[in-house]
Write an enzyme that holds these catalytic residues in place. Sequence first.
Site, mmCIF file in Angstrom:
data_model
loop_
_atom_site.group_PDB
_atom_site.id
_atom_site.type_symbol
_atom_site.label_atom_id
_atom_site.label_comp_id
_atom_site.label_asym_id
_atom_site.label_seq_id
_atom_site.Cartn_x
_atom_site.Cartn_y
_atom_site.Cartn_z
ATOM 1 N N GLY A 258 -30.207 -46.921 -33.481
ATOM 2 C CA GLY A 258 -30.031 -47.277 -32.294
ATOM 3 C C GLY A 258 -31.285 -48.002 -31.684
ATOM 4 N N ASP A 259 -32.212 -48.168 -32.443
ATOM 5 C CA ASP A 259 -33.556 -48.934 -31.945
ATOM 6 C C ASP A 259 -34.295 -49.331 -33.259
ATOM 7 O OD1 ASP A 259 -35.693 -49.548 -30.129
ATOM 8 O OD2 ASP A 259 -35.428 -48.018 -28.766
#
Length: 468
Positions: A258-259
């Site tokens: 997610g990053d």
Amino acid sequence: MEFSRKSHVIEMLVLAILLFELLSSSVAGFRAVEHATTLEFPALNVRKHNTVLTDFGGVGDGKTSNTEAFKAAIVNLSQLAADGGAQLVVPPGKWLTGSFNLTSHFTLFIHKDAVILGAQDESEWHHLPVLPSYGRGRDAAGGRFSSLIFGTNLTDVVITGNNGTIDGQGAYWWNKFKEGTLNLTRPYLIEIMYSNQVQISNLTLVNSPSWNVHPIYSSDIIIQHLTIIAPIDSPNTDGIDPDSCTNTRIEDSFVVSGDDCIAVKSGWDEYGIKFNMPTKNLVIRRFTCISPDSATIALGSEMSGGIEDVRAESITAINTQSAVGRGAYVKDIYVRNMTISTMKYVFWMIGSYGQHPDPGFDPKAIPIIKGINYKDIVADNVTYSARLEGIKNDPFTDICISNVNIKLTEKPKELQWNCTDVQGVTNRVTPVPCNLLPQKEIDCPFPEARLPIEDVQLKTYSVTGYFS
């Protein structure tokens, strides 16, 4: 007579049962050898002593807390550091635990059928002060929760397995972050501080509360054969974040995040400048990333201690997006042999991230960004070729881009190369770059001399025991 025969049979059965129980207890070693399993894996160093978590009361039912079992095991095994070191095997099962600390000359081996589960009871996680190069927690101004697996001031520590799993059960923490109810910064899965001779390998890491692997203030680190997976909308679930580290090798790994899949760091604003420990001599190779909203490899955003001599090659990025007041520098960065599919930006460099730990940062602390080299890149289904935004009166310099073929999406942006305050050259690049990067007959450099960490060889270690 019949009764006598029956009595004799019963007596013989009782004697047989007693004899079996006696043999079972007295020659358990024979049974272990009979059903033994041999584990073979690469490691920095082999260990003289070997034990299993169940020897210290571990219960792998996914419900019973094993925090004290892990702590007891490692405290006991730490006494063997001077006698050839020790290995703790996490056998098949689901092992619920809060945070625990490792020791030197130690191997934590996670069996392929074992899952370490991060506890969702916050009392199971001990607290740590803020990192000195950050000055505050990332999620909250106060301290932070320890990572699930933590170590500091260690020498020769190995965290490995035959693809065993560490599951941070991060949804609990993601929800608290989104609700703004955290008083401390979320834990990471693995964090090693102030240490040397570190190996993290052959594991599956899933659902970390925040960053997955965070070596910091450390040196001589090998990270390889990791599979790291988190939902693409999970907050700050970076894959691997080498932070103020020297001599690091990251290779043969796959991240869905997610990053950023890899974020190279060295401290935050005035705290990073004061701590003054750069990340340097970093090798990244044979690495695959999927992260629709973030970067395959990010330099920063926290880079105030400096980043120097990063070499990345054989990188695959799929469906991926792509670091004032920071101070310090980013220099001598080399990237080659990238394959990119479905990307917002192929090249994205920006000098206005705009996030600071507190008002005490120095707005005049302008970083030096120079010597950024890219070569041999193939990209498909790209929206923008590049967004390169230097800093006014402090341009990014010595940028070199060569042999790059970018194929655009069906609806690409009209302005493909958005360049301001940058200086450099390009060669054999399509689409045609901006005027600030004129064409020159050049092949961008990539160092031929190897870094010392590249020549570190792992040993093959075999251990036989009853691990089920």
